[in-house]
Design a protein around this motif. Structure first.
Motif, PDB file in Angstrom:
ATOM      1  N   ILE A   1     -23.695-134.931  41.336  1.00  0.00           N
ATOM      2  CA  ILE A   1     -23.194-135.597  40.138  1.00  0.00           C
ATOM      3  C   ILE A   1     -24.357-135.975  39.229  1.00  0.00           C
ATOM      4  O   ILE A   1     -25.495-136.118  39.660  1.00  0.00           O
ATOM      5  CB  ILE A   1     -22.318-136.819  40.478  1.00  0.00           C
ATOM      6  N   HIS A   2     -24.061-136.141  37.967  1.00  0.00           N
ATOM      7  CA  HIS A   2     -25.041-136.426  36.907  1.00  0.00           C
ATOM      8  C   HIS A   2     -26.090-135.319  36.829  1.00  0.00           C
ATOM      9  O   HIS A   2     -27.293-135.564  36.736  1.00  0.00           O
ATOM     10  CB  HIS A   2     -25.666-137.816  37.081  1.00  0.00           C
ATOM     11  N   SER A   3     -25.594-134.100  36.849  1.00  0.00           N
ATOM     12  CA  SER A   3     -26.411-132.917  36.586  1.00  0.00           C
ATOM     13  C   SER A   3     -25.537-131.928  35.824  1.00  0.00           C
ATOM     14  O   SER A   3     -24.425-132.256  35.426  1.00  0.00           O
ATOM     15  CB  SER A   3     -26.918-132.299  37.893  1.00  0.00           C
ATOM     16  N   HIS A   4     -26.041-130.710  35.618  1.00  0.00           N
ATOM     17  CA  HIS A   4     -25.270-129.723  34.869  1.00  0.00           C
ATOM     18  C   HIS A   4     -24.058-129.204  35.642  1.00  0.00           C
ATOM     19  O   HIS A   4     -23.098-128.716  35.031  1.00  0.00           O
ATOM     20  CB  HIS A   4     -26.160-128.534  34.481  1.00  0.00           C
ATOM     21  N   ALA A   5     -24.073-129.264  36.968  1.00  0.00           N
ATOM     22  CA  ALA A   5     -22.980-128.691  37.745  1.00  0.00           C
ATOM     23  C   ALA A   5     -22.816-129.450  39.051  1.00  0.00           C
ATOM     24  O   ALA A   5     -23.795-129.869  39.664  1.00  0.00           O
ATOM     25  CB  ALA A   5     -23.240-127.216  38.030  1.00  0.00           C
ATOM     26  N   ALA A   6     -21.573-129.644  39.472  1.00  0.00           N
ATOM     27  CA  ALA A   6     -21.274-130.398  40.687  1.00  0.00           C
ATOM     28  C   ALA A   6     -20.189-129.678  41.468  1.00  0.00           C
ATOM     29  O   ALA A   6     -19.460-128.833  40.935  1.00  0.00           O
ATOM     30  CB  ALA A   6     -20.833-131.818  40.331  1.00  0.00           C
ATOM     31  N   ILE A   7     -20.085-130.023  42.760  1.00  0.00           N
ATOM     32  CA  ILE A   7     -19.111-129.388  43.651  1.00  0.00           C
ATOM     33  C   ILE A   7     -18.233-130.457  44.289  1.00  0.00           C
ATOM     34  O   ILE A   7     -18.735-131.484  44.764  1.00  0.00           O
ATOM     35  CB  ILE A   7     -19.816-128.589  44.768  1.00  0.00           C
ATOM     36  N   LEU A   8     -16.924-130.205  44.315  1.00  0.00           N
ATOM     37  CA  LEU A   8     -16.007-131.036  45.086  1.00  0.00           C
ATOM     38  C   LEU A   8     -15.006-130.147  45.811  1.00  0.00           C
ATOM     39  O   LEU A   8     -14.979-128.930  45.632  1.00  0.00           O
ATOM     40  CB  LEU A   8     -15.326-132.090  44.204  1.00  0.00           C
ATOM     41  N   HIS A   9     -14.162-130.792  46.639  1.00  0.00           N
ATOM     42  CA  HIS A   9     -13.234-130.058  47.507  1.00  0.00           C
ATOM     43  C   HIS A   9     -11.801-130.301  47.043  1.00  0.00           C
ATOM     44  O   HIS A   9     -11.387-131.439  46.831  1.00  0.00           O
ATOM     45  CB  HIS A   9     -13.408-130.551  48.944  1.00  0.00           C
TER      46      HIS A   9
END
Length: 358
Positions: free
Chosen positions: A321-329
């Protein structure tokens, strides 16, 4: 791509930094309107979708914030390079050489945050983090006049560029702005699933503005609604990547929504939190506990509205989080929606009164 994934893509691809949330608000309005009795905004721009189950019952607010972190143009130098102010919290090491979109009055302009190539860095520079104040955006302009001809001027929003994509494991979803379009998606889906359910209250699905710069839209929308009970829905820190210890974060993707015990802006209301846990256990909905000592959610201002609003934050564990790209499920989204629907069905006036005194 199924309808839920299409909604995720539309929400996360929208460009909407704090103070300029229109694109994301328009997307949320499109998706939530079919399931609401009334949709309107407060004077700061937060979206409020109202669905009545029992008009004489308590008011229940579910708030996800529309804004994402980004930047704002502050000046253009004589050579056409763009300098900027951060909007929201950034770590400098995730910024260099990243693509951005400048939203101008003439349309979007693509740029990249400039960096020196390693070939010309001194040994001292190689071991030093570049400060944000020394960064700039290159849009390919040859001088200031050309940059201005592109439509760029101080005050323009600058948004990280990234397109939504499911990963090879299709439940793992990569996108910009999960913080916090996932909260907006949950609010939409909760109203959708309440269409066929009896609920003894009025539910407000809210997309708040300016969360990343001080929980501002949550304050104004809560004053407009005057809720009896509130939930902030946001992203939380995932601890399932290399280098993160259990002491720092122990939540894992796919193991259920996070019930926030404490953050820097609010202590979760014990009575409401206990009800959420009771419902999750009864319905066998997985969940995790978490706390956010270094940050806050919209609960921070909602719970202080009028004479107080019992509030709990429920978050989705998210990597990067708080970057250009994040991953969630995706399963965490599904289980969060299930949990909210089941809790809302129990929030009649007697239960809310009992919770307040718990």
């Amino acid at each position: 791509m199924d309808e839920t994934l299409k909604m995720f893509k539309a929400l996360t691809d929208a460009n909407a930094i704090s103070g300029h949330e229109k694109e994301a608000r328009d997307v949320m309005e499109k998706y939530i309107t079919p399931y609401a009795d009334k949709v309107y905004t407060d004077n700061l721009g937060s979206l409020i979708a109202e669905k009545t189950g029992n008009a004489n019952g308590p008011k229940v607010m579910i708030a996800g914030h529309l804004d994402e972190i980004g930047f704002m143009v502050t000046r253009i130098d004589k050579d056409g390079f763009i300098y900027f102010q951060t909007i929201g919290g950034w770590w400098s090491q995730v910024m260099l050489a990243q693509r951005v979109t400048i939203m101008t009055r003439k349309g979007n302009v693509t740029g990249v945050i400039g960096s020196k190539p390693p070939h010309i860095l001194s040994a001292k520079e190689r071991n030093k983090t570049v400060e944000i104040k020394d960064m700039f955006i290159d849009v390919g302009a040859m001088n200031k006049e050309e940059a201005e001809e592109f439509g760029i001027r101080p005050g323009d929003s600058v948004v990280p560029y990234f397109e939504f994509v499911p990963l090879k494991n299709e439940k793992m979803l990569l996108a910009k702005a999960w913080d916090n379009r996932i909260g907006c998606a949950i609010a939409i889906e909760v109203l959708k699933r309440l269409q066929d359910e009896q609920h003894p209250n009025t539910v407000y699905g809210v997309g708040t503005v300016q969360e990343e710069v001080g929980l501002r839209g949550a304050r104004t929308s809560a004053h407009a609604i005057k809720p009896d009970i509130a939930f902030a829905v946001d992203v939380g820190v995932a601890g399932d990547t290399p280098g993160v210890s259990d002491k720092e974060a122990d939540s894992k993707l796919g193991e259920g929504p996070q019930i926030i015990l404490y953050d820097a802006s609010a202590i979760s209301h014990k009575g409401l939190r206990d009800l959420v846990i009771e419902v999750a256990d009864e319905k066998e909905i997985p969940y995790q506990y978490s706390s956010i000592p270094g940050g806050g959610t919209d609960s921070g201002t909602i719970h202080l509205t009028a004479n107080g609003v019992p509030s709990v934050s429920i978050t989705i564990a998210t990597r990067y989080i708080h970057s250009h790209a994040a991953i969630l499920h995706r399963d965490d989204f599904e289980n969060a929606v299930k949990l909210f629907v089941e809790v809302i069905k129990r929030l009649d006036y007697d239960t809310v009164k009992r919770l307040i005194l718990a």
